[in-house]
Design a protein around this motif. Structure first.
Motif, PDB file in Angstrom:
ATOM      1  N   SER A  54      70.713  31.358 120.080  1.00  0.00           N
ATOM      2  CA  SER A  54      70.496  32.319 121.169  1.00  0.00           C
ATOM      3  C   SER A  54      70.367  31.647 122.539  1.00  0.00           C
ATOM      4  N   LYS A  55      69.654  30.556 122.609  1.00  0.00           N
ATOM      5  CA  LYS A  55      69.392  29.916 123.912  1.00  0.00           C
ATOM      6  C   LYS A  55      70.656  29.276 124.505  1.00  0.00           C
ATOM      7  N   TYR A  56      71.256  28.362 123.772  1.00  0.00           N
ATOM      8  CA  TYR A  56      72.405  27.632 124.310  1.00  0.00           C
ATOM      9  C   TYR A  56      73.693  28.459 124.251  1.00  0.00           C
ATOM     10  N   GLY A  57      73.793  29.363 123.281  1.00  0.00           N
ATOM     11  CA  GLY A  57      74.942  30.261 123.237  1.00  0.00           C
ATOM     12  C   GLY A  57      74.972  31.185 124.438  1.00  0.00           C
ATOM     13  N   THR A  58      73.802  31.733 124.776  1.00  0.00           N
ATOM     14  CA  THR A  58      73.714  32.599 125.953  1.00  0.00           C
ATOM     15  C   THR A  58      73.983  31.803 127.232  1.00  0.00           C
ATOM     16  N   ALA A  59      73.504  30.577 127.289  1.00  0.00           N
ATOM     17  CA  ALA A  59      73.777  29.731 128.461  1.00  0.00           C
ATOM     18  C   ALA A  59      75.279  29.484 128.611  1.00  0.00           C
ATOM     19  N   LEU A 102      71.861  38.038 120.598  1.00  0.00           N
ATOM     20  CA  LEU A 102      71.619  38.820 119.380  1.00  0.00           C
ATOM     21  C   LEU A 102      72.022  38.056 118.122  1.00  0.00           C
ATOM     22  N   ILE A 103      73.211  37.485 118.126  1.00  0.00           N
ATOM     23  CA  ILE A 103      73.668  36.738 116.946  1.00  0.00           C
ATOM     24  C   ILE A 103      72.738  35.566 116.670  1.00  0.00           C
ATOM     25  N   GLY A 104      72.454  34.801 117.701  1.00  0.00           N
ATOM     26  CA  GLY A 104      71.568  33.649 117.527  1.00  0.00           C
ATOM     27  C   GLY A 104      70.184  34.054 117.049  1.00  0.00           C
ATOM     28  N   PHE A 105      69.646  35.120 117.620  1.00  0.00           N
ATOM     29  CA  PHE A 105      68.302  35.580 117.241  1.00  0.00           C
ATOM     30  C   PHE A 105      68.238  35.923 115.763  1.00  0.00           C
ATOM     31  N   PHE A 106      69.188  36.749 115.289  1.00  0.00           N
ATOM     32  CA  PHE A 106      69.144  37.176 113.890  1.00  0.00           C
ATOM     33  C   PHE A 106      69.441  36.034 112.921  1.00  0.00           C
ATOM     34  N   LEU A 107      70.355  35.141 113.277  1.00  0.00           N
ATOM     35  CA  LEU A 107      70.630  33.998 112.407  1.00  0.00           C
ATOM     36  C   LEU A 107      69.467  33.018 112.382  1.00  0.00           C
ATOM     37  N   GLU A 108      68.807  32.824 113.532  1.00  0.00           N
ATOM     38  CA  GLU A 108      67.652  31.931 113.579  1.00  0.00           C
ATOM     39  C   GLU A 108      66.479  32.504 112.796  1.00  0.00           C
ATOM     40  N   ARG A 175      81.028  28.018 110.250  1.00  0.00           N
ATOM     41  CA  ARG A 175      80.304  27.470 109.097  1.00  0.00           C
ATOM     42  C   ARG A 175      80.814  26.058 108.767  1.00  0.00           C
ATOM     43  N   ARG A 176      82.109  25.840 108.897  1.00  0.00           N
ATOM     44  CA  ARG A 176      82.663  24.496 108.658  1.00  0.00           C
ATOM     45  C   ARG A 176      82.307  23.545 109.801  1.00  0.00           C
ATOM     46  N   LEU A 177      82.386  24.054 111.016  1.00  0.00           N
ATOM     47  CA  LEU A 177      82.069  23.226 112.177  1.00  0.00           C
ATOM     48  C   LEU A 177      80.598  22.825 112.179  1.00  0.00           C
ATOM     49  N   ARG A 178      79.735  23.736 111.793  1.00  0.00           N
ATOM     50  CA  ARG A 178      78.303  23.454 111.720  1.00  0.00           C
ATOM     51  C   ARG A 178      78.018  22.297 110.758  1.00  0.00           C
ATOM     52  N   LYS A 179      78.734  22.281 109.638  1.00  0.00           N
ATOM     53  CA  LYS A 179      78.553  21.192 108.672  1.00  0.00           C
ATOM     54  C   LYS A 179      79.033  19.865 109.247  1.00  0.00           C
ATOM     55  N   SER A 180      80.196  19.872 109.878  1.00  0.00           N
ATOM     56  CA  SER A 180      80.741  18.615 110.404  1.00  0.00           C
ATOM     57  C   SER A 180      79.938  18.088 111.588  1.00  0.00           C
ATOM     58  N   LEU A 181      79.355  18.985 112.384  1.00  0.00           N
ATOM     59  CA  LEU A 181      78.526  18.556 113.518  1.00  0.00           C
ATOM     60  C   LEU A 181      77.070  18.334 113.120  1.00  0.00           C
ATOM     61  N   ARG A 182      76.767  18.673 111.879  1.00  0.00           N
ATOM     62  CA  ARG A 182      75.398  18.574 111.350  1.00  0.00           C
ATOM     63  C   ARG A 182      74.413  19.381 112.188  1.00  0.00           C
ATOM     64  N   LEU A 183      74.826  20.597 112.503  1.00  0.00           N
ATOM     65  CA  LEU A 183      73.952  21.520 113.225  1.00  0.00           C
ATOM     66  C   LEU A 183      73.407  22.527 112.222  1.00  0.00           C
ATOM     67  N   ASP A 184      72.122  22.592 112.119  1.00  0.00           N
ATOM     68  CA  ASP A 184      71.532  23.643 111.310  1.00  0.00           C
ATOM     69  C   ASP A 184      70.692  24.507 112.240  1.00  0.00           C
ATOM     70  N   GLY A 185      70.082  25.528 111.729  1.00  0.00           N
ATOM     71  CA  GLY A 185      69.300  26.450 112.545  1.00  0.00           C
ATOM     72  C   GLY A 185      68.153  25.788 113.279  1.00  0.00           C
ATOM     73  N   THR A 186      67.599  24.718 112.708  1.00  0.00           N
ATOM     74  CA  THR A 186      66.455  24.078 113.363  1.00  0.00           C
ATOM     75  C   THR A 186      66.878  23.336 114.619  1.00  0.00           C
ATOM     76  N   ASP A 187      68.093  22.745 114.608  1.00  0.00           N
ATOM     77  CA  ASP A 187      68.578  22.063 115.815  1.00  0.00           C
ATOM     78  C   ASP A 187      68.748  23.038 116.961  1.00  0.00           C
ATOM     79  N   ARG A 188      69.342  24.175 116.675  1.00  0.00           N
ATOM     80  CA  ARG A 188      69.621  25.153 117.727  1.00  0.00           C
ATOM     81  C   ARG A 188      68.335  25.765 118.238  1.00  0.00           C
ATOM     82  N   LYS A 189      67.381  25.996 117.352  1.00  0.00           N
ATOM     83  CA  LYS A 189      66.169  26.701 117.725  1.00  0.00           C
ATOM     84  C   LYS A 189      65.216  25.827 118.539  1.00  0.00           C
ATOM     85  N   LYS A 190      65.090  24.560 118.173  1.00  0.00           N
ATOM     86  CA  LYS A 190      64.108  23.691 118.821  1.00  0.00           C
ATOM     87  C   LYS A 190      64.627  23.045 120.102  1.00  0.00           C
ATOM     88  N   ALA A 191      65.923  23.141 120.339  1.00  0.00           N
ATOM     89  CA  ALA A 191      66.508  22.463 121.507  1.00  0.00           C
ATOM     90  C   ALA A 191      66.061  23.104 122.798  1.00  0.00           C
TER      91      ALA A 191
END
Length: 191
Positions: A54-59, A102-108, A175-191
């Motif tokens: 939600s934070k960086y996607g909206t930015a 919205l997408i980020g909020f519900f996925l987080e 979903r594939r890009l998230r795996k290759s970049l090693r981004l999980d919900g905790t990275d996006r949320k705490k950043a």
């Protein structure tokens, strides 16, 4: 969160803004019966919320829309300028700002409890990334063109098949890009 992770997320945010701009190079498909064409840029808007949260996607989307507001020709077909926010497509553009939120909020929220199955992610993207935009855009279109609201809403049904395809592609790619970049919900949320 460390400065390195913040820099990493800001870099991804800038890259997503650039990706949304690149999607604008694909030509729009005019419909003729409403002044709103079919474009690919809304797929990038969906992807920003999925990948960056939600934070960086909206930015990222805010940066894109700010460029449009300044008149930089980054919309599909090389368009830009404040007039696009006031014309028939303005409701869609304004709704785009809320899509990654919205997408980020519900996925987080879901990833805080357990992993996100693909069907949950797809349903969030369809509801927040497609239906939400179509409804807000319909109300704005109705107000701008003086169409009855039911006519405006029903004219937006033509977008649903393409939006479903874009949502499915978005979920598969992210979903594939998230795996290759090693981004999980905790990275996006705490950043």
């Amino acid at each position: 969160m460390t400065n390195n992770k913040k820099i990493k997320m800001l870099t991804y945010s800038a890259m997503m803004t650039a990706f949304i701009i690149v999607l604008g190079f694909f030509p729009a498909i005019p419909l003729g019966f409403i002044p709103v064409p079919i474009v690919l840029q809304n797929m990038g808007i969906m992807m920003s919320g999925e990948l960056l949260g939600s934070k960086y996607g909206t930015a990222s989307v805010f940066s894109f829309l700010f460029l449009v507001l300044l008149g930089v020709p980054v919309l599909t077909g090389g368009a830009g300028g404040a007039a696009h926010f006031l014309g028939p497509t303005g409701g869609y553009l304004i709704a785009w700002l809320f899509v990654p939120l919205l997408i980020g909020f519900f996925l987080e929220k879901r990833s805080a409890r357990l992993s996100n199955p693909w069907w949950f992610e797809l349903s969030v993207v369809i509801i927040a990334g497609a239906l939400f935009v179509d409804v807000i855009g319909s109300f704005w279109l109705s107000w701008q063109t003086h169409l009855p609201i039911l006519t405006s809403l029903s004219s937006n049904l033509v977008f649903i098949p393409g939006d479903l395809i874009k949502a499915i592609l978005s979920v598969i790619i992210i979903r594939r890009l998230r795996k290759s970049l090693r981004l999980d919900g905790t990275d996006r949320k705490k950043a």
